[in-house]
Write an enzyme that holds these catalytic residues in place. Structure first.
Site, PDB file in Angstrom:
ATOM      1  N   GLU A  26      38.187  44.061  40.326  1.00 26.09           N
ATOM      2  CA  GLU A  26      38.812  43.572  41.559  1.00 26.09           C
ATOM      3  C   GLU A  26      40.176  44.242  41.751  1.00 26.09           C
ATOM      4  O   GLU A  26      40.994  44.266  40.839  1.00 26.09           O
ATOM      5  CB  GLU A  26      38.983  42.053  41.504  1.00 26.09           C
ATOM      6  CG  GLU A  26      37.671  41.290  41.367  1.00 26.09           C
ATOM      7  CD  GLU A  26      36.782  41.369  42.602  1.00 26.09           C
ATOM      8  OE1 GLU A  26      37.269  41.805  43.673  1.00 26.09           O
ATOM      9  OE2 GLU A  26      35.597  40.978  42.503  1.00 26.09           O
ATOM     10  N   CYS A  34      38.670  32.325  40.488  1.00 29.15           N
ATOM     11  CA  CYS A  34      38.858  33.713  40.061  1.00 29.15           C
ATOM     12  C   CYS A  34      39.997  34.364  40.851  1.00 29.15           C
ATOM     13  O   CYS A  34      40.947  34.897  40.281  1.00 29.15           O
ATOM     14  CB  CYS A  34      37.572  34.513  40.270  1.00 29.15           C
ATOM     15  SG  CYS A  34      36.252  34.033  39.145  1.00 29.15           S
ATOM     16  N   HIS A  87      34.867  40.917  37.288  1.00 30.90           N
ATOM     17  CA  HIS A  87      33.744  40.007  37.502  1.00 30.90           C
ATOM     18  C   HIS A  87      32.537  40.521  36.724  1.00 30.90           C
ATOM     19  O   HIS A  87      32.212  41.719  36.791  1.00 30.90           O
ATOM     20  CB  HIS A  87      33.383  39.932  38.990  1.00 30.90           C
ATOM     21  CG  HIS A  87      33.966  38.746  39.672  1.00 30.90           C
ATOM     22  ND1 HIS A  87      34.756  38.844  40.812  1.00 30.90           N
ATOM     23  CD2 HIS A  87      33.891  37.423  39.385  1.00 30.90           C
ATOM     24  CE1 HIS A  87      35.130  37.620  41.175  1.00 30.90           C
ATOM     25  NE2 HIS A  87      34.612  36.749  40.337  1.00 30.90           N
TER      26      HIS A  87
END
Length: 215
Positions: free
Chosen positions: A84, A148, A167
């Site tokens: 991410e 998250c 992830h």
């Protein structure tokens, strides 16, 4: 002799349908593998609770003074290990394991909408994929507006961008715990190399433009 570097890697506790959270299983596997003798690795299981994250993260950063904090979370829709790029401040509408949701639906009052990691995720992705690890890695700009994303934004804010979020898919969809542990070992190793190179520069918060996500 070079000083040891400190890295914190976290996974999350079970939530919803994820009665075993692949992220914490993968982080425990990484702890078993280690990151080499020059790195002090601390691992931690993070509650799926907004308020717990708000109290836990500042103490982790303060206590260990890490060069890098990597949070790992599970995504039921992921089929690759996904890096991410940024965390988001707004849009937290889903209730946590305590049935709590921030009234403001916001992570940090007055904080920027979005904070980018100082780590070049595209470069990490490219390097790990070219290493023939047997685990596919991709990048994303949307960590999902749940714990998250909330945790990632908090760490990016506290660490002035020296954080990352990974992830992972659920176990055996398609990767085993061992596969995910090896992937994390390779990913965190590459990230540490990049953080080491950028420590001479005076990085401040990297704000990204206003991305509108369909969440």
């Amino acid at each position: 002799m070079a000083t040891k570097r400190t890295v914190i890697v976290t996974g999350f506790e079970p939530f919803g349908d994820h009665t075993v959270n692949a992220s914490w299983v993968a982080v425990q596997e990484l702890e078993r593998l280690g990151l080499g003798q020059s790195v002090d690795l601390y691992v931690c299981e993070v509650p799926v609770e907004y308020q717990a994250v708000q109290s836990l993260l500042p103490s982790l950063w303060k206590q260990h003074q890490p060069q890098l904090v990597v949070h790992v979370g599970v995504s039921g829709i992921a089929t690759t290990v996904t890096l991410e790029k940024c965390g988001h401040n707004h849009g937290y509408k889903r209730v946590d394991n305590c049935s709590f949701c921030p009234d403001s639906q916001c992570c940090m009052d007055g904080g920027p909408d979005c904070i980018n990691s100082v780590i070049d995720m595209d470069l990490v992705c490219k390097r790990v994929n070219s290493s023939r690890l047997g685990v596919a890695v991709s990048v994303s700009k949307d960590a999902g507006r749940y714990l998250c994303d909330y945790t990632y934004y908090t760490s990016l804010y506290l660490g002035k961008g020296r954080s990352a979020f990974v992830h992972v898919p659920p176990l055996e969809k398609p990767y085993s715990a061992q596969d995910l542990g090896r992937a994390l070992q390779a990913i965190v190793g590459e990230m540490l190399e990049l953080v080491g190179q950028s420590e001479d520069d005076d990085h401040d918060h990297h704000h990204c433009s206003h991305h509108q996500h369909a969440h």
